[in-house]
Write an enzyme that holds these catalytic residues in place. Sequence first.
Site, PDB file in Angstrom:
ATOM      1  N   ASN A  32      -2.716  -5.462   4.689  1.00 56.36           N
ATOM      2  CA  ASN A  32      -1.426  -4.814   4.893  1.00 56.36           C
ATOM      3  C   ASN A  32      -0.941  -4.248   3.554  1.00 56.36           C
ATOM      4  O   ASN A  32       0.141  -4.541   3.085  1.00 56.36           O
ATOM      5  CB  ASN A  32      -0.399  -5.768   5.488  1.00 56.36           C
ATOM      6  CG  ASN A  32       0.828  -5.035   6.011  1.00 56.36           C
ATOM      7  OD1 ASN A  32       1.949  -5.354   5.653  1.00 56.36           O
ATOM      8  ND2 ASN A  32       0.626  -4.041   6.854  1.00 56.36           N
ATOM      9  N   LEU A  33      -1.785  -3.418   2.977  1.00 57.76           N
ATOM     10  CA  LEU A  33      -1.635  -3.016   1.591  1.00 57.76           C
ATOM     11  C   LEU A  33      -0.509  -2.009   1.382  1.00 57.76           C
ATOM     12  O   LEU A  33      -0.201  -1.209   2.257  1.00 57.76           O
ATOM     13  CB  LEU A  33      -2.961  -2.441   1.089  1.00 57.76           C
ATOM     14  CG  LEU A  33      -4.178  -3.353   1.263  1.00 57.76           C
ATOM     15  CD1 LEU A  33      -5.428  -2.690   0.693  1.00 57.76           C
ATOM     16  CD2 LEU A  33      -3.949  -4.715   0.619  1.00 57.76           C
ATOM     17  N   HIS A  34       0.082  -2.075   0.197  1.00 56.58           N
ATOM     18  CA  HIS A  34       1.166  -1.175  -0.188  1.00 56.58           C
ATOM     19  C   HIS A  34       0.931  -0.721  -1.627  1.00 56.58           C
ATOM     20  O   HIS A  34      -0.109  -1.035  -2.236  1.00 56.58           O
ATOM     21  CB  HIS A  34       2.523  -1.853  -0.025  1.00 56.58           C
ATOM     22  CG  HIS A  34       2.615  -3.210  -0.668  1.00 56.58           C
ATOM     23  ND1 HIS A  34       2.576  -3.394  -2.032  1.00 56.58           N
ATOM     24  CD2 HIS A  34       2.718  -4.462  -0.116  1.00 56.58           C
ATOM     25  CE1 HIS A  34       2.684  -4.674  -2.308  1.00 56.58           C
ATOM     26  NE2 HIS A  34       2.760  -5.349  -1.171  1.00 56.58           N
ATOM     27  N   GLY A  36       2.023  -1.673  -4.396  1.00 57.68           N
ATOM     28  CA  GLY A  36       1.766  -2.742  -5.353  1.00 57.68           C
ATOM     29  C   GLY A  36       0.298  -3.110  -5.405  1.00 57.68           C
ATOM     30  O   GLY A  36      -0.286  -3.295  -6.485  1.00 57.68           O
ATOM     31  N   HIS A  37      -0.329  -3.242  -4.235  1.00 60.41           N
ATOM     32  CA  HIS A  37      -1.761  -3.534  -4.190  1.00 60.41           C
ATOM     33  C   HIS A  37      -2.572  -2.409  -4.830  1.00 60.41           C
ATOM     34  O   HIS A  37      -3.508  -2.660  -5.592  1.00 60.41           O
ATOM     35  CB  HIS A  37      -2.228  -3.720  -2.740  1.00 60.41           C
ATOM     36  CG  HIS A  37      -1.651  -4.915  -2.052  1.00 60.41           C
ATOM     37  ND1 HIS A  37      -0.717  -4.794  -1.051  1.00 60.41           N
ATOM     38  CD2 HIS A  37      -1.890  -6.239  -2.196  1.00 60.41           C
ATOM     39  CE1 HIS A  37      -0.402  -5.988  -0.602  1.00 60.41           C
ATOM     40  NE2 HIS A  37      -1.089  -6.892  -1.288  1.00 60.41           N
ATOM     41  N   LYS A 151       4.058 -10.731  -9.466  1.00 60.90           N
ATOM     42  CA  LYS A 151       5.096 -11.216  -8.550  1.00 60.90           C
ATOM     43  C   LYS A 151       4.828 -12.657  -8.124  1.00 60.90           C
ATOM     44  O   LYS A 151       5.741 -13.477  -8.059  1.00 60.90           O
ATOM     45  CB  LYS A 151       5.193 -10.323  -7.309  1.00 60.90           C
ATOM     46  CG  LYS A 151       6.298 -10.779  -6.343  1.00 60.90           C
ATOM     47  CD  LYS A 151       6.377  -9.901  -5.116  1.00 60.90           C
ATOM     48  CE  LYS A 151       5.271 -10.212  -4.133  1.00 60.90           C
ATOM     49  NZ  LYS A 151       5.490 -11.514  -3.445  1.00 60.90           N
ATOM     50  N   ASP A 152       3.567 -12.962  -7.835  1.00 60.53           N
ATOM     51  CA  ASP A 152       3.175 -14.334  -7.488  1.00 60.53           C
ATOM     52  C   ASP A 152       2.827 -15.080  -8.777  1.00 60.53           C
ATOM     53  O   ASP A 152       1.671 -15.429  -9.028  1.00 60.53           O
ATOM     54  CB  ASP A 152       1.990 -14.307  -6.526  1.00 60.53           C
ATOM     55  CG  ASP A 152       2.338 -13.621  -5.215  1.00 60.53           C
ATOM     56  OD1 ASP A 152       3.131 -14.185  -4.450  1.00 60.53           O
ATOM     57  OD2 ASP A 152       1.832 -12.506  -4.985  1.00 60.53           O
TER      58      ASP A 152
END
Length: 296
Positions: A32-34, A36-37, A151-152
């Site tokens: 479910n890439l966006h 950011g990926h 982010k993580d």
Amino acid sequence: MQTFVESVALRAQVSEWKRAGLRVGFVPTMGNLHAGHYSLVELARRHADRVVASVFVNPTQFGPNEDFSRYPRTPLADAEGLAAHGCDALFLPTVETMYPFGVTGAVTIHVPGITDVLEGAHRPGHFDGVATVVARLFNLVQPDVAVFGRKDYQQLQVIRHLVRDLAFPVRIVEGPTRREADGLAMSSRNQYLSPDERATAARIHAVLQLMREKLRSGRPLDEVEAKAANQLRAAGFEVDYAVVRRADLTVPVRGDEPGLIALVAARLGRTRLIDNVDVEDGPQDPGPETDSPEPH
């Protein structure tokens, strides 16, 4: 872009690249890439000659009441996006490939200490699943470089610990957090938010910035943390934590220590959101990019 389902074929391709003297970068994802990926793929390209991305929704890092079954899966769109952003190979392993003895019969990896706090305290077993799947992916893909998003943050630190302790010959590179125009950190889970929740969600980043400003002005740590949590609750969040930590996630004594990070995890409706910012100006370097020896 080539697509691989079987690990044997992927490893044969990676071995061919390495025999040709090419460095291989790796971006593991749950799909479910966006944007950011895709920024991580582009960053991997700057550190390697060929880039592999994986898409695998890992069942072992979801708790019994979490969103494994509804986690968004968009393989066709993911493949199109990766190809458009310069990915050379897409790895789409099955659960059977990742866990040949089944999830319940799998060897698991536990990283002590750092996994017991913050996310680890609120999501028991989560980081065991993360460490286990990342170790398996590193063994299957055999990358020289792997890129993970900032982010993580706690996940990034867990993986650094894992790589160094188990001597994986993989260079870990940190990718900066990508944000929407209003400051919300990009996440696949953002699509769970209703329109009203989406408008409220940006409050997390605003509160993190306020935490940073208050610490820089000399306010006490406990006061900054308490006010941040109260501000989030007043906006409608259920707060798991709003804290300030050192880069290694230990608890600071003073708010003026160098290298501090403000971190938030909070729920809005059915959606759990996390984010963090450096207290100091400029990028925070929590450790060397190379956590184990460079591969030869």
